[in-house]
Design a protein around this motif. Structure first.
Motif, PDB file in Angstrom:
ATOM      1  N   GLY A 155       0.816  -1.205   0.000  1.00 25.81           N
ATOM      2  CA  GLY A 155       0.000   0.000   0.000  1.00 25.81           C
ATOM      3  C   GLY A 155       0.851   1.257   0.000  1.00 25.81           C
ATOM      4  O   GLY A 155       0.586   2.197  -0.751  1.00 25.81           O
ATOM      5  N   GLY A 156       1.908   1.280   0.832  1.00 25.14           N
ATOM      6  CA  GLY A 156       2.759   2.464   0.889  1.00 25.14           C
ATOM      7  C   GLY A 156       3.526   2.702  -0.397  1.00 25.14           C
ATOM      8  O   GLY A 156       3.569   3.827  -0.910  1.00 25.14           O
ATOM      9  N   ALA A 157       4.107   1.639  -0.968  1.00 20.71           N
ATOM     10  CA  ALA A 157       4.923   1.796  -2.178  1.00 20.71           C
ATOM     11  C   ALA A 157       4.076   2.196  -3.377  1.00 20.71           C
ATOM     12  O   ALA A 157       4.380   3.166  -4.081  1.00 20.71           O
ATOM     13  CB  ALA A 157       5.673   0.498  -2.463  1.00 20.71           C
ATOM     14  N   LEU A 158       2.994   1.442  -3.616  1.00 19.32           N
ATOM     15  CA  LEU A 158       2.146   1.768  -4.766  1.00 19.32           C
ATOM     16  C   LEU A 158       1.473   3.119  -4.592  1.00 19.32           C
ATOM     17  O   LEU A 158       1.295   3.868  -5.557  1.00 19.32           O
ATOM     18  CB  LEU A 158       1.089   0.677  -4.959  1.00 19.32           C
ATOM     19  CG  LEU A 158       1.592  -0.667  -5.492  1.00 19.32           C
ATOM     20  CD1 LEU A 158       0.443  -1.672  -5.561  1.00 19.32           C
ATOM     21  CD2 LEU A 158       2.215  -0.499  -6.868  1.00 19.32           C
ATOM     22  N   GLY A 159       1.093   3.424  -3.336  1.00 19.85           N
ATOM     23  CA  GLY A 159       0.473   4.723  -3.083  1.00 19.85           C
ATOM     24  C   GLY A 159       1.409   5.865  -3.415  1.00 19.85           C
ATOM     25  O   GLY A 159       1.001   6.890  -3.989  1.00 19.85           O
ATOM     26  N   ASP A 160       2.694   5.714  -3.068  1.00 25.46           N
ATOM     27  CA  ASP A 160       3.682   6.744  -3.362  1.00 25.46           C
ATOM     28  C   ASP A 160       3.958   6.853  -4.859  1.00 25.46           C
ATOM     29  O   ASP A 160       4.087   7.945  -5.409  1.00 25.46           O
ATOM     30  CB  ASP A 160       4.991   6.444  -2.623  1.00 25.46           C
ATOM     31  CG  ASP A 160       4.933   6.885  -1.175  1.00 25.46           C
ATOM     32  OD1 ASP A 160       4.027   7.666  -0.823  1.00 25.46           O
ATOM     33  OD2 ASP A 160       5.785   6.438  -0.392  1.00 25.46           O
ATOM     34  N   ARG A 190      -5.313   5.060  -5.533  1.00 25.38           N
ATOM     35  CA  ARG A 190      -6.309   4.271  -6.273  1.00 25.38           C
ATOM     36  C   ARG A 190      -5.682   3.043  -6.931  1.00 25.38           C
ATOM     37  O   ARG A 190      -6.340   2.003  -7.097  1.00 25.38           O
ATOM     38  CB  ARG A 190      -6.994   5.154  -7.323  1.00 25.38           C
ATOM     39  CG  ARG A 190      -7.781   6.317  -6.711  1.00 25.38           C
ATOM     40  CD  ARG A 190      -8.440   7.174  -7.777  1.00 25.38           C
ATOM     41  NE  ARG A 190      -9.008   8.387  -7.194  1.00 25.38           N
ATOM     42  CZ  ARG A 190     -10.224   8.468  -6.660  1.00 25.38           C
ATOM     43  NH1 ARG A 190     -10.999   7.394  -6.658  1.00 25.38           N
ATOM     44  NH2 ARG A 190     -10.669   9.601  -6.143  1.00 25.38           N
ATOM     45  N   SER A 191      -4.405   3.145  -7.286  1.00 23.54           N
ATOM     46  CA  SER A 191      -3.741   2.017  -7.953  1.00 23.54           C
ATOM     47  C   SER A 191      -3.675   0.784  -7.056  1.00 23.54           C
ATOM     48  O   SER A 191      -3.676  -0.356  -7.540  1.00 23.54           O
ATOM     49  CB  SER A 191      -2.325   2.423  -8.370  1.00 23.54           C
ATOM     50  OG  SER A 191      -1.508   2.665  -7.228  1.00 23.54           O
ATOM     51  N   VAL A 192      -3.617   1.004  -5.735  1.00 19.77           N
ATOM     52  CA  VAL A 192      -3.523  -0.121  -4.794  1.00 19.77           C
ATOM     53  C   VAL A 192      -4.735  -1.041  -4.955  1.00 19.77           C
ATOM     54  O   VAL A 192      -4.606  -2.274  -4.988  1.00 19.77           O
ATOM     55  CB  VAL A 192      -3.434   0.409  -3.352  1.00 19.77           C
ATOM     56  CG1 VAL A 192      -3.465  -0.742  -2.353  1.00 19.77           C
ATOM     57  CG2 VAL A 192      -2.180   1.255  -3.170  1.00 19.77           C
ATOM     58  N   PHE A 193      -5.910  -0.445  -5.078  1.00 25.23           N
ATOM     59  CA  PHE A 193      -7.131  -1.246  -5.168  1.00 25.23           C
ATOM     60  C   PHE A 193      -7.269  -1.914  -6.535  1.00 25.23           C
ATOM     61  O   PHE A 193      -7.833  -3.007  -6.643  1.00 25.23           O
ATOM     62  CB  PHE A 193      -8.345  -0.371  -4.847  1.00 25.23           C
ATOM     63  CG  PHE A 193      -8.299   0.204  -3.459  1.00 25.23           C
ATOM     64  CD1 PHE A 193      -8.382  -0.626  -2.353  1.00 25.23           C
ATOM     65  CD2 PHE A 193      -8.135   1.565  -3.252  1.00 25.23           C
ATOM     66  CE1 PHE A 193      -8.318  -0.107  -1.065  1.00 25.23           C
ATOM     67  CE2 PHE A 193      -8.065   2.094  -1.979  1.00 25.23           C
ATOM     68  CZ  PHE A 193      -8.160   1.247  -0.887  1.00 25.23           C
TER      69      PHE A 193
END
Length: 396
Positions: A157-162, A167-170
């Motif tokens: 979640g932290g890496a993709l969110g950054d 939204r990409s996480v979901f």
């Protein structure tokens, strides 16, 4: 009528796919934690207010498992898991396109409703299709996905969110759910017998649950897992805060330290088949409980962060030694109603966690986490000793 347990066979690929589905379900529990700051900025609210998106998922995940268990017993556990994967994918997509915090919280609630079916029913399906003498080692292999999901959920979640935005996480989680669900349907098409319901208890959902609770051994397993969940997670939840306060670790290092617990769990998974053969169930329970006691004592006494890291890895190894044995007996509490039995098992684990953390919180606020660690160091070995004694009497 189902075939005798000894004649059943669980396709190895199906177990892998169930593990992938469990990865997505476990990652979903923690994936939103590092996104709270971004969500607060996106929707113009505080981080505390944004946390409703996490709370909504956890609430639904804990409660609706009671519905899925009997439903899986009635209609087949594997089909319900596959449908739950596809439904959870749709809900993750709704989370990705949410235009307000209220809609995101609603989508996360629906994700919890659907995703909560996956892990308990997957374990119940393994109980239906794997002979008991091979079940603990098989469950340990299945736990690979769940353990990796808990390890990497926050990091993902932290890496993709950054990198790509929250939204990409979901969208990524939705893709994993779709892949697992579609592949499970393909396996069921090739092997229709693994999708059929097993022998099932008569009566309504409530009567099946009550039937499980009438059994003395089932009550023992359920009470022990509730106490294990409450004491362990009520203590381990504050490990990160303790590392920050006592040793001045930054939040990135704290996240790595907490992930070391999952690393310990993964180490257990890799050698579980050897430990099961060498120690047996009672040995796993006793070594697991005593190991947890030692690990928490080392956490309480740790002179530096390196020693604390080692103790956290020890917590991961020994927790799964004990918990995997409890899960194995959870699959055998009521063979004709495994879905219902595992739903109760999961609910009591969730309730234990939900009670343990708020009970520990005021103690930590006043005296720090060390007294909580000492409490776990004393209680968990005693609980393991009780369960080992009860296990011997149950077999006798």
């Amino acid at each position: 009528m189902s075939r005798p347990e000894a004649q059943r066979s669980a396709p190895a690929f199906a177990i892998v796919l169930l593990s992938v589905a469990a990865f997505a379900s476990a990652a979903n529990m923690r994936v939103i934690d590092p996104l709270l700051v971004q969500l607060g900025l996106e929707f113009g609210v505080t981080v505390g207010a944004a946390s409703v998106a996490a709370t909504a998922f956890l609430l639904a995940n804990g409660v609706f498992v009671l519905v899925h268990g009997p439903f899986g017993d009635r209609h087949g556990k594997m089909p319900v898991v596959a449908i739950a994967c596809l439904a959870a994918a749709v809900c993750c997509a709704l989370s990705a396109v949410a235009s307000s915090l209220a809609l995101l919280a609603f989508a996360r609630f629906l994700t919890g409703v659907t995703s909560s079916a996956i892990i308990p029913l997957a374990i119940a399906w393994l109980g239906d299709n794997v002979p008991y003498d091979k079940r603990q080692a098989t469950l340990a292999r299945f736990l690979t996905g769940q353990t990796l999901g808990l390890m990497t959920g926050s990091a993902m979640g932290g890496a993709l969110g950054d990198w790509l935005g929250w939204r990409s996480v979901f969208w990524v989680l939705a893709a994993i759910y779709v892949a697992a669900g579609v592949a499970l349907f393909a396996v069921m098409r090739a092997r229709p017998e693994i999708a059929r319901p097993g022998e099932r208890a008569a009566g309504s959902m409530v009567s099946q649950m009550l039937g499980v609770l009438k059994r003395r051994w089932a009550r023992t397993v359920i009470v022990v897992v509730a106490l294990e969940g409450g004491v362990f997670w009520g203590s381990f939840t504050f490990v990160g805060a303790d590392l920050h306060e006592r040793f001045g670790l930054g939040f990135a290092a704290v996240g790595l330290a907490v992930a070391a617990f999952g690393g310990g769990g993964f180490l257990y998974v890799t050698v579980a088949h050897v430990l099961v053969r060498l120690l047996g169930e009672r040995g796993l329970v006793l070594w697991g409980g005593c190991g947890l006691g030692l690990s928490f004592a080392i956490l309480a006494l740790a002179p530096n962060a390196i020693v604390a890291f080692a103790a956290i890895v020890g917590c991961g190894i020994t927790f799964y030694m004990l918990h995997n044995t409890l899960q194995t007996h959870g699959t055998q509490m009521a063979p004709e109603a495994r879905g219902s039995a595992l739903a109760l098992f999961a609910l009591c684990l969730f309730v234990g966690q939900a009670v343990g953390v708020p009970v520990a919180a005021p103690i930590v606020d006043r005296w720090g986490a060390v007294p909580i660690f000492w409490g776990a160091a004393l209680f968990l070995p005693a609980l393991a000793l009780y369960f080992a004694f009860a296990l011997r009497n149950h077999r006798a």
